[in-house]
Motif scaffolding. Structure first.
Motif, PDB file in Angstrom:
ATOM      1  N   PRO B  43       0.861  -1.193   0.000  1.00 36.07           N
ATOM      2  CA  PRO B  43       0.000   0.000   0.000  1.00 36.07           C
ATOM      3  C   PRO B  43       0.892   1.235   0.000  1.00 36.07           C
ATOM      4  O   PRO B  43       1.942   1.237   0.634  1.00 36.07           O
ATOM      5  CB  PRO B  43      -0.772  -0.107   1.312  1.00 36.07           C
ATOM      6  N   VAL B  47      -0.770  -1.719  -5.521  1.00 35.46           N
ATOM      7  CA  VAL B  47      -1.490  -2.916  -5.067  1.00 35.46           C
ATOM      8  C   VAL B  47      -2.263  -3.505  -6.240  1.00 35.46           C
ATOM      9  O   VAL B  47      -3.147  -2.843  -6.801  1.00 35.46           O
ATOM     10  CB  VAL B  47      -2.470  -2.577  -3.917  1.00 35.46           C
ATOM     11  N   THR B  59      -4.546   0.342  -6.424  1.00 36.56           N
ATOM     12  CA  THR B  59      -3.808   1.258  -5.534  1.00 36.56           C
ATOM     13  C   THR B  59      -4.660   2.463  -5.123  1.00 36.56           C
ATOM     14  O   THR B  59      -4.754   2.808  -3.943  1.00 36.56           O
ATOM     15  CB  THR B  59      -2.533   1.768  -6.239  1.00 36.56           C
ATOM     16  N   VAL B  62      -7.634   1.509  -2.530  1.00 37.44           N
ATOM     17  CA  VAL B  62      -7.455   0.869  -1.210  1.00 37.44           C
ATOM     18  C   VAL B  62      -8.026   1.702  -0.059  1.00 37.44           C
ATOM     19  O   VAL B  62      -8.761   1.199   0.796  1.00 37.44           O
ATOM     20  CB  VAL B  62      -5.962   0.550  -0.957  1.00 37.44           C
ATOM     21  N   GLU B  63      -7.736   2.976  -0.062  1.00 34.24           N
ATOM     22  CA  GLU B  63      -8.194   3.817   1.053  1.00 34.24           C
ATOM     23  C   GLU B  63      -9.707   4.023   1.070  1.00 34.24           C
ATOM     24  O   GLU B  63     -10.282   4.334   2.102  1.00 34.24           O
ATOM     25  CB  GLU B  63      -7.491   5.182   1.021  1.00 34.24           C
ATOM     26  N   HIS B  65     -11.861   1.717   0.211  1.00 38.65           N
ATOM     27  CA  HIS B  65     -12.572   0.431   0.352  1.00 38.65           C
ATOM     28  C   HIS B  65     -13.479   0.422   1.581  1.00 38.65           C
ATOM     29  O   HIS B  65     -13.006   0.612   2.702  1.00 38.65           O
ATOM     30  CB  HIS B  65     -11.556  -0.712   0.445  1.00 38.65           C
ATOM     31  N   ASP B  69      -9.061  -2.141   5.605  1.00 37.91           N
ATOM     32  CA  ASP B  69      -7.798  -2.800   5.264  1.00 37.91           C
ATOM     33  C   ASP B  69      -7.955  -4.223   4.737  1.00 37.91           C
ATOM     34  O   ASP B  69      -7.006  -4.789   4.211  1.00 37.91           O
ATOM     35  CB  ASP B  69      -6.919  -2.895   6.530  1.00 37.91           C
ATOM     36  N   ILE B  71      -9.032  -5.497   2.338  1.00 38.88           N
ATOM     37  CA  ILE B  71      -8.720  -5.662   0.923  1.00 38.88           C
ATOM     38  C   ILE B  71      -7.253  -6.053   0.723  1.00 38.88           C
ATOM     39  O   ILE B  71      -6.906  -6.736  -0.243  1.00 38.88           O
ATOM     40  CB  ILE B  71      -9.077  -4.352   0.145  1.00 38.88           C
ATOM     41  N   LEU B  72      -6.396  -5.650   1.667  1.00 34.57           N
ATOM     42  CA  LEU B  72      -4.952  -5.930   1.507  1.00 34.57           C
ATOM     43  C   LEU B  72      -4.611  -7.406   1.693  1.00 34.57           C
ATOM     44  O   LEU B  72      -3.517  -7.843   1.336  1.00 34.57           O
ATOM     45  CB  LEU B  72      -4.134  -5.069   2.476  1.00 34.57           C
ATOM     46  N   ALA B  75      -3.768  -8.523  -1.569  1.00 39.23           N
ATOM     47  CA  ALA B  75      -2.763  -7.752  -2.321  1.00 39.23           C
ATOM     48  C   ALA B  75      -1.731  -8.697  -2.940  1.00 39.23           C
ATOM     49  O   ALA B  75      -1.220  -9.606  -2.283  1.00 39.23           O
ATOM     50  CB  ALA B  75      -2.070  -6.750  -1.391  1.00 39.23           C
TER      51      ALA B  75
END
Lengths: 483, 483
Positions: B43, B47, B59, B62-63, B65, B69, B71-72, B75
């Motif tokens: 991140p 990503v 990328t 991500v924030e 979503h 987190d 979602i990571l 990744a």
């Protein structure tokens, strides 16, 4: 059996066919004095009773009496109080039957001594009460007075008595405990108050028959016609039942029930019930001496009342006399033959009491206390304010109260005033209030509460109606008139 | 917020407007190997994720979503499993949004290693199950198989998983206990099994979402569409939670809650909840190692599951890792943000989770298991036989089950097969059956149960519907076709 008896009376000559004559003086019969009447109270010999001005020889009827021996309580005396006690007598047919035993009139000017009325020692009651019966006394507050205080004042706490209020001398009072088949002990009031830790518990008490008035709109039931006010909330102070039981020694695990006998009695024996041992051992089950910081009033069990929070009123035994650890439930008629979880299919004639479990815990309840039913509201005012109480048994608290003006199409959530009590020990009722726009009110407004187990109230009374009118808890609806 | 995000995506150029293309290979984009994809999981840098054959650079997303987190976890890897886990992804709009981040295709023939699928270690399940979701697995028996045995066989006990099943080595497993702010201890499995008395408790476990399928007929809810089979009954064997807690010393009365963390985790932390200390100290609340006399199956919590009889399924934590005495309820998202007593007025957007209490106890439930809905019956046969289960939470037993063929105008009482359990500890379901004359059956047959607190089931689903489809317990009705 009762029906059969009534039918059977047709063969007995009817001295008076008009029921309005029941208890009135009749000119063609002899007069008797109390002194003479009192000598006729021996079953097997002759039994006379007095009703109003009428004197009756019921010797032949004693054995047939559906209420059993209870009739002998009035032998050689007045039966008026007992007829008031048991509603089943209030039928024309029963009155006609009584007249068939008429032998005379009470001598003019004769008065029954107070001693002959088992209710003559009863205390005075609040003038605020709606008194449904005087002997035994059953009275409740009007709904709109019920939600004035979250702790119901002692004098305003509904009174549900089954029998006369015992007259107890606190100096000679003894609580008996039977804790093994062959062991028995007793404590006087001073012992009870000094030997064990004193604790307080806030708990509501509701009669199983609360809202029976509504049940009677659906079909005739048996019991006091409570309008919703057969509930109150108080702080009870006393000692833990378990402290006394533990004081006596290790409890044999065979003893699954704690039987409680009371001081109020009739010829069949004492009033009483039993509760499961687990509930008896709960830290909040107490023998109370005080109610809201005052000495327990006589109508609420002076000197000692069992408080079983979360349980139906009838298990919160007043005037406790004897406590017995037992392998079985109470054998007393008040426990075995009433206050059970009846089905809509049950009727007095067909119910198998053994098959129906006793009511201990109770379902969620709520009532609109104000405005009262059938009042008008001023549609020029923006809102109408609704207030009431909600309660659930078993220590389940109220999590939500909702009102509907369209019979459940949509719900308006009320503001809750809840007591701070721990999950599983939420013994007290909650108060609620809601403002509803006048324009939304057609005619009917209903309330329902949801408890912390997710139980709501049934929408129709029909689905829960039973012949005893117990546990009436469908949505509480009132009708308002727009002006 | 989710709606806002979806609307916001309109400004991002859409490489593929057709949702059916989501995850399919597209000819005009470059191909990437897993080795290359794996390097894009930072991140703040870049990503990438894979869905089907599609490769996506998320990328910028991500924030934004809505799931944070989480979602990571995907990744540099495949997100397929996670999309299966969270139903909210299964909308065309969400798929369209994903396609807007498309940068290429997965190189032909490339396979994701099993390691990348967090569900690859899950056990096999009964072929009898209706599998509602595979990852995480959620499966139930068809209703007509549910009432075959009063103790549900382990392999047939419904499985409700929120996350992948942990892979646990029983030789290295340790249960941690945090019993004061500064004290911590742990037990291995051998300690647990040898240091404390072994006890067994028979208890049913029901998911709060059971019968959500019906709730969805009334209005869309969120969650697994259980048909009535998200319940089972078993004998659980293990040690009392209170024995462990007492072993650690005197419990500070400030600790009102017992928090439980599990071994199943996601990037937000472990699955977990809390229960009130009183319930934790109950003699029937246990840490179980066995289910129906066998080692606890992996799907049911191997090696240690918390059994909290009378409480909703979610509190019966599987794969127990850590137990903490605390002044407060569990701070975990699974406790704070779900399984609450929602109102019909709540929706995902407006619900104040703090205002809604957690579901612990559950309301009375009953289901007609056979015949199943929409089957035909032979009107030449005299009777139709109906069978099913009934259950109530909080240790309340079933006292009566009734069926109606005229939507509550009249009721037929069913025969009950109840377990022998003490009042207040009636943790197990009851089975029932009833024969109804064919001639009485028009089309619809409904069942309702009554528990020992006098609670019945609401007649209409409308009065209890909530956006999460929890505690669906209105009369259970089936429709039959006369032939």
């Amino acid at each position: 059996m009762w029906r059969k008896l009534l039918a059977g009376t047709a063969v007995i000559s009817m001295k008076s066919a008009k029921c309005s004559d029941s208890g009135m003086a009749t000119n063609d019969l002899p007069e008797y004095t109390w002194d003479e009447i009192k000598t006729h109270k021996t079953p097997g010999k002759s039994v006379w009773i007095v009703m109003g001005k009428g004197v009756y020889d019921i010797t032949r009827f004693v054995e047939m009496h559906p209420g059993g021996d209870k009739i002998l309580l009035a032998a050689g005396s007045s039966a008026d109080a007992f007829w008031n006690l048991y509603r089943i007598h209030k039928q024309d047919k029963v009155k006609d039957m009584l007249e068939s035993f008429r032998i005379g009139n009470l001598k003019g000017g004769e008065k029954l001594e107070a001693l002959n009325d088992p209710f003559s020692g009863d205390p005075n009651r609040s003038t605020h009460f709606i008194a449904h019966t005087e002997k035994a006394y059953n009275g409740e507050l009007p709904n709109d007075l019920l939600t004035e205080k979250i702790l119901t004042p002692n004098t305003e706490f509904f009174v549900r008595n089954h029998l006369p209020v015992p007259v107890v001398d606190e100096n000679t009072y003894e609580l008996e405990l039977v804790f093994e088949d062959d062991k028995c002990t007793s404590f006087n009031l001073k012992d009870l108050k000094s030997k064990f830790p004193i604790v307080s518990v806030e708990s509501s008490i509701q009669c199983a028959g609360n809202r029976r008035f509504e049940a009677n709109q659906q079909g005739v039931t048996r019991g006091v016609e409570w309008r919703g006010g057969a509930i109150g909330n108080a702080v009870w102070t006393g000692i833990r039942l378990r402290d006394i039981l533990k004081h006596l020694g290790e409890i044999n695990p065979e003893y699954k029930h704690v039987q409680i006998e009371a001081l109020d009695t009739d010829p069949n024996g004492p009033f009483g019930t039993s509760i499961p041992i687990e509930k008896a051992m709960d830290s909040d089950t107490i023998l109370a001496f005080e109610m809201n910081g005052e000495t327990l009033p006589r109508d609420h069990g002076f000197p000692v009342r069992l408080i079983v929070p979360g349980y139906v009123g009838v298990r919160n035994i007043k005037w406790v006399k004897r406590i017995t650890l037992s392998t079985s439930e109470s054998p007393l008629i008040w426990h075995k033959r009433d206050y059970r979880l009846f089905s809509p299919n049950d009727s007095l004639g067909n119910v198998n009491f053994e098959e129906r479990e006793p009511v201990y815990d109770m379902p969620v309840q709520s009532v609109i206390c104000s405005p009262i039913d059938s009042t008008s509201f001023d549609s020029k005012n923006e809102n109408v304010n609704f207030k009431g109480f909600a309660y659930s048994g078993g220590g389940r608290g109220i999590v939500r109260v909702e009102l509907t003006t369209d019979h459940g199409e949509s719900w308006i959530e009320a503001q809750l005033e809840k007591r701070q009590q721990r999950l599983g020990r939420r013994w007290s009722w909650a108060f609620w209030n809601a403002n509803i726009p006048s324009s939304d009110i057609e005619k009917e407004v209903c309330v329902r509460a949801v408890d912390d187990a997710g139980h709501g109230q049934p929408e129709s009374l029909k689905s829960i109606w039973n012949y005893r009118g117990l546990l009436t808890n469908s949505w509480h609806c009132i009708h308002l008139i727009r002006k």
